[in-house]
Design a protein around this motif. Sequence first.
Motif, PDB file in Angstrom:
ATOM      1  N   UNK A   1      -3.158   1.144  42.400  1.00  0.00           N
ATOM      2  CA  UNK A   1      -3.047   1.469  40.973  1.00  0.00           C
ATOM      3  C   UNK A   1      -3.610   0.402  40.037  1.00  0.00           C
ATOM      4  N   UNK A   2      -3.588  -0.862  40.469  1.00  0.00           N
ATOM      5  CA  UNK A   2      -4.043  -1.942  39.593  1.00  0.00           C
ATOM      6  C   UNK A   2      -5.516  -2.277  39.789  1.00  0.00           C
ATOM      7  N   UNK A   3      -6.202  -1.568  40.674  1.00  0.00           N
ATOM      8  CA  UNK A   3      -7.591  -1.892  40.965  1.00  0.00           C
ATOM      9  C   UNK A   3      -8.553  -0.964  40.233  1.00  0.00           C
ATOM     10  N   UNK A   4      -9.718  -1.507  39.881  1.00  0.00           N
ATOM     11  CA  UNK A   4     -10.745  -0.712  39.222  1.00  0.00           C
ATOM     12  C   UNK A   4     -11.895  -0.370  40.166  1.00  0.00           C
ATOM     13  N   UNK A   5     -11.882  -1.002  41.341  1.00  0.00           N
ATOM     14  CA  UNK A   5     -12.931  -0.731  42.315  1.00  0.00           C
ATOM     15  C   UNK A   5     -12.300  -0.445  43.654  1.00  0.00           C
ATOM     16  N   UNK A   6     -13.019   0.305  44.468  1.00  0.00           N
ATOM     17  CA  UNK A   6     -12.534   0.612  45.798  1.00  0.00           C
ATOM     18  C   UNK A   6     -12.536  -0.633  46.683  1.00  0.00           C
ATOM     19  N   UNK A   7     -11.608  -0.642  47.611  1.00  0.00           N
ATOM     20  CA  UNK A   7     -11.459  -1.725  48.581  1.00  0.00           C
ATOM     21  C   UNK A   7     -11.475  -1.136  49.973  1.00  0.00           C
ATOM     22  N   UNK A   8     -11.989  -1.897  50.916  1.00  0.00           N
ATOM     23  CA  UNK A   8     -11.964  -1.474  52.315  1.00  0.00           C
ATOM     24  C   UNK A   8     -10.736  -2.062  52.994  1.00  0.00           C
TER      25      UNK A   8
END
Length: 121
Positions: A102-109
Amino acid sequence: QVQVVESGGGLVQAGGSLRLSCAASGTIWSIALMGWYRQAPGKQRELVASITSGGSTNYADSVKGRFTISRDNAKNTVYLQMNSLKPDDTAVYYCNIRGRRPTQYRDTDWWGQGTQVTVSS
């Protein structure tokens, strides 16, 4: 924290089948892509199959027609059905989840710990 846990690996004879499962848990906002990679001894990690949130799939040429990837969006789970297994399929299989919290603006692997698949001849 996001946890990615795989299951379903093992030892099988050539021509046999295995089904891998991978579940992601934790506070996840969205998942864009889920996939399976594998790494054999002395080789680079390679993509086996992937599936988008909309259900579009992509397969390595070496597994087309033998492996099927699927996902359950409600459970944040991805599966890999492997049929007609060959000794060349022997590798550690890793689950990859591409998404965001929820706090991220970019995807993470996010990666699982890997599960061993061994195919005997």
